[in-house]
Design a protein around this motif. Structure first.
Motif, PDB file in Angstrom:
ATOM      1  N   GLU A 117      26.489  44.970  38.446  1.00 14.68           N
ATOM      2  CA  GLU A 117      25.319  44.142  38.758  1.00 14.68           C
ATOM      3  C   GLU A 117      25.637  42.654  38.771  1.00 14.68           C
ATOM      4  N   GLY A 118      26.866  42.303  38.496  1.00 11.92           N
ATOM      5  CA  GLY A 118      27.222  40.888  38.412  1.00 11.92           C
ATOM      6  C   GLY A 118      27.555  40.296  39.764  1.00 11.92           C
ATOM      7  N   PRO A 119      27.734  38.977  39.809  1.00 11.04           N
ATOM      8  CA  PRO A 119      28.063  38.318  41.079  1.00 11.04           C
ATOM      9  C   PRO A 119      29.492  38.619  41.505  1.00 11.04           C
ATOM     10  N   ALA A 120      29.713  38.652  42.811  1.00 18.46           N
ATOM     11  CA  ALA A 120      31.058  38.807  43.366  1.00 18.46           C
ATOM     12  C   ALA A 120      31.666  37.420  43.523  1.00 18.46           C
ATOM     13  N   ASN A 121      32.674  37.111  42.726  1.00 16.27           N
ATOM     14  CA  ASN A 121      33.254  35.769  42.677  1.00 16.27           C
ATOM     15  C   ASN A 121      34.750  35.796  42.937  1.00 16.27           C
TER      16      ASN A 121
END
Length: 212
Positions: free
Chosen positions: A82-86
């Protein structure tokens, strides 16, 4: 509003990042895994996402002939589903001090690129190919509104300068009201606040391509 018609500059971006970092340094060490306001991300993830945005806008301007139809293909990684793609991640062992150093460094990269890239250079963005001024404005909006998210999650006060908000509204949100408080209007334009007399947008976007 004459100030709203002034150009957005690298100095504005420097100031936005400086104010954001100074505010976030007030947070205690053990609160960074809580949610950032209305976002699904933690406060730590949101700072990484913001740093990644600033890095990405700098990277788009970094080629002699920036692509106008795609992003520079840095690898992206999610640390949780669920986290950002960085591309950019901070070393957790460095703690919040290191996290904010990553943010400050990425802000400096973008402001340096804005200062040194010729104004006729445009680089791809999904909301319109941006010139250096547009890239600075995008970085400022990301900084201001994500610091708002973080301040909500961390229990901090955050109110950026009205003139800076007015300038990025004029550059990126040409249809936004001009007779309302600029900071509230910027939050409304990005779906984060109500604005009296105006329905809150369900979907929002900016217009980063230079206007004739």
């Amino acid at each position: 509003m004459a100030e709203a018609e002034s150009p957005v500059t690298a100095d504005d971006l420097d100031e936005a990042v400086r104010l954001a970092v100074a505010t976030l340094r007030q947070a205690p060490e053990g609160v960074w895994d809580g949610r950032a306001g209305s976002l699904e991300w933690s406060c730590w993830e949101t700072v990484e996402h913001l740093a990644d945005d600033l890095f990405a806008y700098a990277a788009q301007l970094g080629l002699r002939m920036p692509p106008l139809d795609t992003y520079v293909p840095f690898a992206l990684e999610r640390r949780r589903p669920e986290g950002p793609a960085n591309t950019i991640h901070a070393d957790r062992e460095a703690g919040p001090v290191g996290l904010l150093q990553v943010l400050e460094s990425c802000g400096a990269l973008l402001s340096s690129m804005v200062r040194t890239t010729p104004p006729e250079v445009h680089a791809h963005h999904g909301f319109g190919a941006a010139d250096p001024e547009g890239s600075a404005a995008m970085g400022i909006v990301e900084t201001l509104v994500h610091t708002h998210d973080l301040a909500e999650g961390l229990g901090l006060a955050w109110a950026p300068p009205a003139g800076m908000c007015a300038r990025v509204l004029a550059r990126l949100f040409p249809d936004a009201p001009r007779d309302t408080d600029p900071w509230t209007t910027l939050l409304w334009s990005t779906g984060r606040a109500d604005l009296p007399g105006h329905e809150r947008p369900v979907k929002w976007r900016w217009y980063s391509a230079p206007r004739p």
